[in-house]
Design an enzyme around this catalytic site. Structure first.
Site, PDB file in Angstrom:
ATOM      1  N   HIS A  14       3.556  -6.964  -5.227  1.00 39.24           N
ATOM      2  CA  HIS A  14       2.195  -6.888  -4.685  1.00 39.24           C
ATOM      3  C   HIS A  14       1.950  -5.498  -4.112  1.00 39.24           C
ATOM      4  O   HIS A  14       2.307  -5.218  -2.962  1.00 39.24           O
ATOM      5  CB  HIS A  14       2.041  -7.997  -3.626  1.00 39.24           C
ATOM      6  CG  HIS A  14       0.704  -8.066  -2.965  1.00 39.24           C
ATOM      7  ND1 HIS A  14       0.353  -9.118  -2.154  1.00 39.24           N
ATOM      8  CD2 HIS A  14      -0.362  -7.250  -2.977  1.00 39.24           C
ATOM      9  CE1 HIS A  14      -0.872  -8.938  -1.701  1.00 39.24           C
ATOM     10  NE2 HIS A  14      -1.328  -7.789  -2.178  1.00 39.24           N
ATOM     11  N   HIS A  16      -1.135  -2.376  -4.380  1.00 39.86           N
ATOM     12  CA  HIS A  16      -2.388  -1.827  -4.913  1.00 39.86           C
ATOM     13  C   HIS A  16      -2.161  -0.335  -5.069  1.00 39.86           C
ATOM     14  O   HIS A  16      -1.962   0.358  -4.057  1.00 39.86           O
ATOM     15  CB  HIS A  16      -3.544  -2.099  -3.958  1.00 39.86           C
ATOM     16  CG  HIS A  16      -3.744  -3.562  -3.679  1.00 39.86           C
ATOM     17  ND1 HIS A  16      -4.630  -4.336  -4.390  1.00 39.86           N
ATOM     18  CD2 HIS A  16      -3.138  -4.397  -2.792  1.00 39.86           C
ATOM     19  CE1 HIS A  16      -4.579  -5.583  -3.941  1.00 39.86           C
ATOM     20  NE2 HIS A  16      -3.671  -5.651  -2.972  1.00 39.86           N
ATOM     21  N   GLU A 197      -4.893 -15.135   2.854  1.00 41.42           N
ATOM     22  CA  GLU A 197      -4.601 -13.950   3.683  1.00 41.42           C
ATOM     23  C   GLU A 197      -5.506 -14.069   4.916  1.00 41.42           C
ATOM     24  O   GLU A 197      -5.040 -14.358   6.000  1.00 41.42           O
ATOM     25  CB  GLU A 197      -4.894 -12.667   2.896  1.00 41.42           C
ATOM     26  CG  GLU A 197      -4.668 -11.386   3.700  1.00 41.42           C
ATOM     27  CD  GLU A 197      -5.139 -10.115   2.972  1.00 41.42           C
ATOM     28  OE1 GLU A 197      -5.960 -10.210   2.044  1.00 41.42           O
ATOM     29  OE2 GLU A 197      -4.705  -9.015   3.383  1.00 41.42           O
ATOM     30  N   ASP A 275       1.855  -4.021  -0.216  1.00 34.72           N
ATOM     31  CA  ASP A 275       0.390  -4.146  -0.315  1.00 34.72           C
ATOM     32  C   ASP A 275      -0.274  -2.778  -0.477  1.00 34.72           C
ATOM     33  O   ASP A 275      -0.615  -2.390  -1.594  1.00 34.72           O
ATOM     34  CB  ASP A 275      -0.155  -4.904   0.917  1.00 34.72           C
ATOM     35  CG  ASP A 275      -1.462  -5.636   0.650  1.00 34.72           C
ATOM     36  OD1 ASP A 275      -1.894  -5.694  -0.514  1.00 34.72           O
ATOM     37  OD2 ASP A 275      -2.046  -6.161   1.608  1.00 34.72           O
TER      38      ASP A 275
HETATM   39  N1  ADE Z   1      -7.195  -4.745  -1.767  1.00 36.82           N
HETATM   40  C1  ADE Z   1      -6.264  -3.891  -1.352  1.00 36.82           C
HETATM   41  N2  ADE Z   1      -5.515  -4.457  -0.405  1.00 36.82           N
HETATM   42  C2  ADE Z   1      -5.980  -5.718  -0.210  1.00 36.82           C
HETATM   43  C3  ADE Z   1      -5.621  -6.796   0.621  1.00 36.82           C
HETATM   44  N3  ADE Z   1      -4.616  -6.732   1.491  1.00 36.82           N
HETATM   45  N4  ADE Z   1      -6.341  -7.928   0.548  1.00 36.82           N
HETATM   46  C4  ADE Z   1      -7.358  -8.017  -0.296  1.00 36.82           C
HETATM   47  N5  ADE Z   1      -7.734  -7.029  -1.105  1.00 36.82           N
HETATM   48  C5  ADE Z   1      -7.053  -5.879  -1.067  1.00 36.82           C
HETATM   49 ZN    ZN Z   2      -3.151  -7.098  -1.648  1.00 33.62          ZN
END
Ligand code: ADE
Ligand code: ZN
Length: 330
Positions: A14, A16, A197, A275
């Protein structure tokens, strides 16, 4: 423990890639592309990374990525992260990217894909790193737009491992995206989604039932529903939990209050990821070290978390076997 966690062949499910943009590179790309940033210095940018919730972070995340304009920018972004991750002992990364965030700024999909795919190929050839590609859709944008982008991505379908769902979770339930995920399934793509989340446990249930996802990104709020926990346990659905992200975005007040130990004692298939490492205080090694300190976990726990991630990674059976052997050897 520090040496062990460095050597552990860590697998990040996970991440981004746009959230790996360090302020130093942001400034370099801003200068290269003649873009003005709302910060005078790198330190000023870092000082601004103080969030009270997911939306507060997303505002800066989308602003930060405005410096990405050309193929070379996307290549530099990804290679910069791959090198850093490798130095932290990461051996595989499943990388989310947000095409809509670039398309809406006038950056063509071809530019995004060319830069990211070139970096992936180079990292796989020269860095002892394998990379999975997750095309993510922004859940606070219309589902029709996501469907359109998925069709537009036809030349790249065979290079994708999965589609994902990210951005502002509250009021944007998985049910909004049933058509998009059905189409992806038709195309043979695996599906994952952020759920639980900031949103309720109900969204995890929806993601499983309506979107047929194989993994849940975050999922920490599953503990609010016995029924959801039971299903995650029975089906051994992987949760890609991001400890320092949850602290930064105030999902929990302090890492010591994080439900990670509870998720483990419930018998769930937990994994650890970073993340958006440029925004949340560090990458995979930092997240692992923080967990060691907060929870006092021994090596066996970290081995189990890593085994879980290797089993779920978007990679070949050959690479999976190799990573399992490397895990067994340390
Ligand atoms: N985009 C980038 N990081 C994110 C996260 N923690 N939750 C949702 N969308 C995201
Ligand atoms: Zn994320």
């Amino acid at each position: 423990m520090q040496d062990f966690l460095q050597t552990l062949p860590k697998v990040e499910l996970h991440l981004h890639i746009e959230g790996s943009l360090e302020p130093e590179l942001m400034f370099a790309l801003a200068q290269r592309n003649g873009i003005e940033l709302p910060y005078a210095t790198v330190q000023e940018a870092k000082d601004a990374y103080c969030f009270s919730d997911l939306q507060g972070f997303l505002n800066l995340y989308f602003q930060g990525m405005s410096v990405l304009r050309n193929e070379q920018d996307f290549y530099d972004l990804a290679m910069d992260y791959f090198r850093r991750a490798r130095e932290e002992g990461v051996v595989h990364i499943d990388m989310h990217f947000d095409p809509q965030a670039h398309l809406q700024r006038g950056v063509p999909l071809e530019v995004v894909m060319a830069g990211l795919l070139k970096a992936k190929q180079e990292a796989e050839e020269s860095l002892d790193l394998s990379i999975g590609m997750i095309m993510a859709f922004l859940r606070d944008r219309p589902a029709e737009e996501a469907l359109h982008v998925l069709e537009q991505a036809a030349p790249y379908w065979k290079m994708l491992d999965a589609i994902g769902l990210d951005s502002a979770e509250k009021e944007n339930p998985p049910s909004k995206f049933v058509d998009v995920f059905e189409r992806a399934k038709q195309l043979g793509l695996v599906c994952v989604a952020h759920a639980g989340e900031e949103g309720p446990a109900e969204y995890i249930k929806e993601a499983l039932e309506l979107l047929n996802v194989e993994r849940i990104d975050h999922g920490v709020r599953c503990l609010e529903s016995e029924e959801v926990v039971e299903r995650l346990r029975r089906e051994q659905i992987a949760l890609t939990v991001c400890p320092l992200s949850n602290v930064s975005l105030k999902v929990v007040e302090d890492l010591r209050d994080h439900p990670l130990p509870k998720l483990l004692s419930e018998g769930l298939k937990v994994t650890i990821s970073s993340d958006d490492p440029a925004y949340f205080g560090g990458g995979m090694l930092t997240n692992h070290l923080a967990c060691a300190e907060a929870f006092g976990w021994d090596k066996a726990v970290f081995r189990q978390l890593t085994r879980n991630a290797i089993e779920e990674a978007f990679t070949t059976q050959q690479r999976r076997d190799e990573l399992l052997r490397r895990l067994a050897a340390i």
